[in-house]
Design an enzyme around this catalytic site. Sequence first.
Site, PDB file in Angstrom:
ATOM      1  N   LYS A 186       0.852  -1.189   0.000  1.00 25.17           N
ATOM      2  CA  LYS A 186       0.000   0.000   0.000  1.00 25.17           C
ATOM      3  C   LYS A 186       0.890   1.242   0.000  1.00 25.17           C
ATOM      4  O   LYS A 186       1.760   1.401   0.855  1.00 25.17           O
ATOM      5  CB  LYS A 186      -0.901   0.015   1.235  1.00 25.17           C
ATOM      6  CG  LYS A 186      -2.337  -0.347   0.953  1.00 25.17           C
ATOM      7  CD  LYS A 186      -3.208  -0.032   2.151  1.00 25.17           C
ATOM      8  CE  LYS A 186      -4.648  -0.354   1.872  1.00 25.17           C
ATOM      9  NZ  LYS A 186      -5.506  -0.056   3.036  1.00 25.17           N
TER      10      LYS A 186
HETATM   11  O1  G3P Z   1      -8.518   0.334   3.644  1.00 27.78           O
HETATM   12  C1  G3P Z   1      -8.766   1.662   4.014  1.00 27.78           C
HETATM   13  C2  G3P Z   1      -9.664   1.681   5.196  1.00 27.78           C
HETATM   14  O2  G3P Z   1      -9.094   0.884   6.198  1.00 27.78           O
HETATM   15  C3  G3P Z   1      -9.922   3.050   5.777  1.00 27.78           C
HETATM   16  O3  G3P Z   1     -11.141   2.973   6.420  1.00 27.78           O
HETATM   17  O4  G3P Z   1     -12.823   3.554   8.125  1.00 27.78           O
HETATM   18  O5  G3P Z   1     -10.410   4.271   8.419  1.00 27.78           O
HETATM   19  O6  G3P Z   1     -11.865   5.346   6.677  1.00 27.78           O
HETATM   20  P1  G3P Z   1     -11.581   4.081   7.466  1.00 27.78           P
END
Ligand code: G3P
Length: 218
Positions: free
Chosen positions: A83
């Site tokens: 990533k």
């Molecule tokens: O893969 C990206 C994801 O983990 C981010 O999610 O809920 O932190 O916006 P969030």
Amino acid sequence: MELYLDTANVDEIRTALEWGVISGVTTNPTLVAKEKRPWKELIKEITSLVPGPVSAEVLSLDYEGMVREARELAALAPNVVIKIPITPEGLKAVKTLSREGIKTNVTLVFSATQGLLAARAGASFVSPFVGRLDDVSNEGMEVVADLVMIIENYGLPTRVIAASIRHPMHVLEAARAGAHIATVPFGVLQAMIRHPLTDVGIKRFLDDWEKAKSSLQG
Ligand code: G3P
């Protein structure tokens, strides 16, 4: 549409694998930090459990650091995907890594133009963050739909992962938009299974069966 699990928790991963519905995992530094385990040990365990792609994020912000970390992570297991945040240094790293055959997942994408650049640089995956866009009154799913259209228009090999998923409707909307993958927190996966009418239906079947059984037994 494929489903990946968005977590670094191996218990959640094991359970979701038993359900037979996930084909990959995505992590990020926040998710990894929550597990309070040595990073590389955790990634190695996850990659040994999951037959498909496992995204692990670099922490460096400079090109050299990103590439160095990426090569170290890629050496942990053949199914590690790196990533990389969508920055100028990140694009440079994606270009280098894609030429070395190291798969990348460009993350923290909030616009279709960012996603297009990632695809042009050779990213294997691009992750538009739907929930975080919705959180600031932007139409997060529109970025997903635009990226799917752009990639299809030009036959680009990059796959779109709808990320930052907050609830089952995001998963449904991502599928409608043609996303290749949605990466889903465990709680959302659980919510996707549940429906009150299913519970009611199961109870009614069992009650009716018990009534019939008792009448048959006289
Ligand atoms: O893969 C990206 C994801 O983990 C981010 O999610 O809920 O932190 O916006 P969030």
